[in-house]
Design a protein around this motif. Structure first.
Motif, PDB file in Angstrom:
ATOM      1  N   ILE A  27      86.637  85.360  45.123  1.00 11.82           N
ATOM      2  CA  ILE A  27      85.690  84.259  45.341  1.00 11.82           C
ATOM      3  C   ILE A  27      85.661  83.353  44.113  1.00 11.82           C
ATOM      4  N   ASN A  28      85.756  82.079  44.355  1.00  6.34           N
ATOM      5  CA  ASN A  28      85.594  81.097  43.289  1.00  6.34           C
ATOM      6  C   ASN A  28      84.137  80.645  43.313  1.00  6.34           C
ATOM      7  N   PRO A  29      83.372  80.927  42.264  1.00 12.15           N
ATOM      8  CA  PRO A  29      81.944  80.566  42.258  1.00 12.15           C
ATOM      9  C   PRO A  29      81.688  79.080  42.512  1.00 12.15           C
ATOM     10  N   LEU A  30      82.654  78.233  42.148  1.00 12.24           N
ATOM     11  CA  LEU A  30      82.467  76.798  42.364  1.00 12.24           C
ATOM     12  C   LEU A  30      82.433  76.439  43.839  1.00 12.24           C
ATOM     13  N   ASP A  31      83.006  77.298  44.675  1.00  9.81           N
ATOM     14  CA  ASP A  31      83.064  77.007  46.105  1.00  9.81           C
ATOM     15  C   ASP A  31      81.905  77.617  46.893  1.00  9.81           C
ATOM     16  N   LEU A  32      80.997  78.278  46.205  1.00 10.95           N
ATOM     17  CA  LEU A  32      79.792  78.803  46.861  1.00 10.95           C
ATOM     18  C   LEU A  32      78.812  77.668  47.108  1.00 10.95           C
ATOM     19  N   LYS A  33      78.030  77.778  48.164  1.00  7.78           N
ATOM     20  CA  LYS A  33      77.025  76.755  48.477  1.00  7.78           C
ATOM     21  C   LYS A  33      75.826  76.912  47.550  1.00  7.78           C
ATOM     22  N   TYR A  34      75.322  75.775  47.108  1.00  4.46           N
ATOM     23  CA  TYR A  34      74.104  75.766  46.300  1.00  4.46           C
ATOM     24  C   TYR A  34      72.925  76.013  47.234  1.00  4.46           C
ATOM     25  N   LYS A  35      71.925  76.747  46.756  1.00  5.68           N
ATOM     26  CA  LYS A  35      70.788  77.117  47.602  1.00  5.68           C
ATOM     27  C   LYS A  35      70.129  75.907  48.258  1.00  5.68           C
ATOM     28  N   THR A  84      71.124  73.765  50.300  1.00  2.98           N
ATOM     29  CA  THR A  84      71.930  72.554  50.496  1.00  2.98           C
ATOM     30  C   THR A  84      73.177  72.925  51.281  1.00  2.98           C
ATOM     31  N   ASN A  85      73.909  71.934  51.686  1.00  4.29           N
ATOM     32  CA  ASN A  85      75.202  72.154  52.318  1.00  4.29           C
ATOM     33  C   ASN A  85      76.330  71.817  51.342  1.00  4.29           C
ATOM     34  N   LEU A  86      75.991  71.752  50.052  1.00  5.10           N
ATOM     35  CA  LEU A  86      76.950  71.375  49.014  1.00  5.10           C
ATOM     36  C   LEU A  86      77.362  72.584  48.195  1.00  5.10           C
ATOM     37  N   THR A  87      78.631  72.590  47.779  1.00  5.96           N
ATOM     38  CA  THR A  87      79.096  73.639  46.877  1.00  5.96           C
ATOM     39  C   THR A  87      78.707  73.268  45.445  1.00  5.96           C
ATOM     40  N   TYR A  88      78.772  74.260  44.577  1.00  5.78           N
ATOM     41  CA  TYR A  88      78.524  73.991  43.158  1.00  5.78           C
ATOM     42  C   TYR A  88      79.514  72.954  42.638  1.00  5.78           C
ATOM     43  N   ARG A  89      80.753  73.039  43.085  1.00  5.93           N
ATOM     44  CA  ARG A  89      81.778  72.075  42.676  1.00  5.93           C
ATOM     45  C   ARG A  89      81.364  70.654  43.085  1.00  5.93           C
ATOM     46  N   GLN A  90      80.936  70.472  44.331  1.00  5.99           N
ATOM     47  CA  GLN A  90      80.547  69.145  44.820  1.00  5.99           C
ATOM     48  C   GLN A  90      79.351  68.604  44.047  1.00  5.99           C
ATOM     49  N   ILE A  91      78.396  69.470  43.775  1.00  8.42           N
ATOM     50  CA  ILE A  91      77.216  69.045  43.018  1.00  8.42           C
ATOM     51  C   ILE A  91      77.610  68.648  41.606  1.00  8.42           C
ATOM     52  N   LEU A  92      78.445  69.465  40.976  1.00  5.05           N
ATOM     53  CA  LEU A  92      78.863  69.167  39.613  1.00  5.05           C
ATOM     54  C   LEU A  92      79.640  67.861  39.541  1.00  5.05           C
ATOM     55  N   GLN A  93      80.528  67.630  40.494  1.00  6.33           N
ATOM     56  CA  GLN A  93      81.281  66.376  40.520  1.00  6.33           C
ATOM     57  C   GLN A  93      80.354  65.187  40.754  1.00  6.33           C
ATOM     58  N   LYS A  94      79.437  65.326  41.690  1.00  2.82           N
ATOM     59  CA  LYS A  94      78.485  64.247  41.984  1.00  2.82           C
ATOM     60  C   LYS A  94      77.590  63.955  40.776  1.00  2.82           C
ATOM     61  N   GLU A  95      77.113  64.993  40.137  1.00  6.40           N
ATOM     62  CA  GLU A  95      76.218  64.812  38.998  1.00  6.40           C
ATOM     63  C   GLU A  95      76.954  64.272  37.773  1.00  6.40           C
ATOM     64  N   THR A  96      78.221  64.629  37.618  1.00  2.00           N
ATOM     65  CA  THR A  96      78.996  64.074  36.506  1.00  2.00           C
ATOM     66  C   THR A  96      79.201  62.577  36.700  1.00  2.00           C
ATOM     67  N   SER A 110      67.452  65.128  36.966  1.00  2.80           N
ATOM     68  CA  SER A 110      68.351  66.060  37.651  1.00  2.80           C
ATOM     69  C   SER A 110      67.570  66.939  38.629  1.00  2.80           C
ATOM     70  N   LYS A 111      68.053  67.020  39.850  1.00  3.68           N
ATOM     71  CA  LYS A 111      67.459  67.906  40.861  1.00  3.68           C
ATOM     72  C   LYS A 111      67.913  69.343  40.673  1.00  3.68           C
ATOM     73  N   TYR A 112      68.916  69.552  39.841  1.00  3.64           N
ATOM     74  CA  TYR A 112      69.567  70.852  39.753  1.00  3.64           C
ATOM     75  C   TYR A 112      69.357  71.547  38.413  1.00  3.64           C
ATOM     76  N   GLY A 113      68.589  70.963  37.536  1.00  2.21           N
ATOM     77  CA  GLY A 113      68.346  71.576  36.233  1.00  2.21           C
ATOM     78  C   GLY A 113      69.568  71.606  35.330  1.00  2.21           C
ATOM     79  N   ILE A 114      70.481  70.675  35.542  1.00  2.00           N
ATOM     80  CA  ILE A 114      71.717  70.630  34.748  1.00  2.00           C
ATOM     81  C   ILE A 114      71.394  70.141  33.340  1.00  2.00           C
ATOM     82  N   LYS A 115      71.955  70.823  32.355  1.00  2.87           N
ATOM     83  CA  LYS A 115      71.814  70.445  30.952  1.00  2.87           C
ATOM     84  C   LYS A 115      73.148  69.912  30.453  1.00  2.87           C
TER      85      LYS A 115
END
Length: 165
Positions: free
Chosen positions: A12-20, A22-34, A150-155
């Motif tokens: 399993i790649n953790p980046l491909d798991l869905k964020y709680k 949401t229908n978005l993966t961690y990867r999608q959220i990270l790319q969007k937030e960047t 940030s909605k995701y608590g990203i630092k």
């Protein structure tokens, strides 16, 4: 011998798991937030450019155009300890500024953000924005706004080059 679940978890790649929730993966959220961070930083740079009008100096005449200096990675990675996701807002060569005094180059992104002060005893050392400048701190302002909204608590961690001007 590894069980089936252990084999499954290992692949399993953790980046491909869905964020709680949401229908978005961690990867999608990270790319969007960047991209959102880059856009906030770009806006802070525009605010800096609009904050004053040079009376003698013509922008862009000596290179260094921060308006086109930022880009975003297409790929995110996980650091070795597995607790840190990493994306980069990159600063390209458009930030390189040729000196009007000699043939040296400087990174205008870091100079304008952090400020500068001429150390030599030259005629312009006390001329504001030529011999010294306190810095616009657009990076810190962008990070503060990004983290606050940030909605995701990203630092965000700012990594300065060891020698950037």
């Amino acid at each position: 011998m590894a069980s089936n679940i252990e084999k499954y978890l290992k692949n399993i790649n953790p980046l491909d798991l869905k964020y709680k929730n949401t229908n978005l993966t961690y990867r999608q959220i990270l790319q969007k937030e960047t991209r959102r961070l880059k856009n906030i930083l770009q806006k802070k740079i525009e605010d800096y450019y609009n904050s004053y009008s040079p009376t003698v100096y013509k922008r862009g005449q000596h290179g260094g155009n921060l308006r086109d200096a930022l880009s975003v990675d297409d790929v995110c990675t996980i650091s070795a300890n597995g607790t840190k996701l990493t994306m980069n807002v990159n600063i390209n060569d458009n930030a390189i500024h040729n000196s009007i005094l000699d043939d040296s180059e400087a990174n205008s992104f870091w100079l304008l953000n952090d400020g500068w002060s001429v150390k030599k005893d030259v005629w312009f050392k006390d001329v504001y924005r030529f011999g010294y400048y306190e810095g616009a701190h657009f990076i810190e302002d962008a990070v503060e706004e990004f983290e606050r909204t940030s909605k995701y608590g990203i630092k965000v961690e700012i990594i300065r080059p060891l020698l950037y001007y």
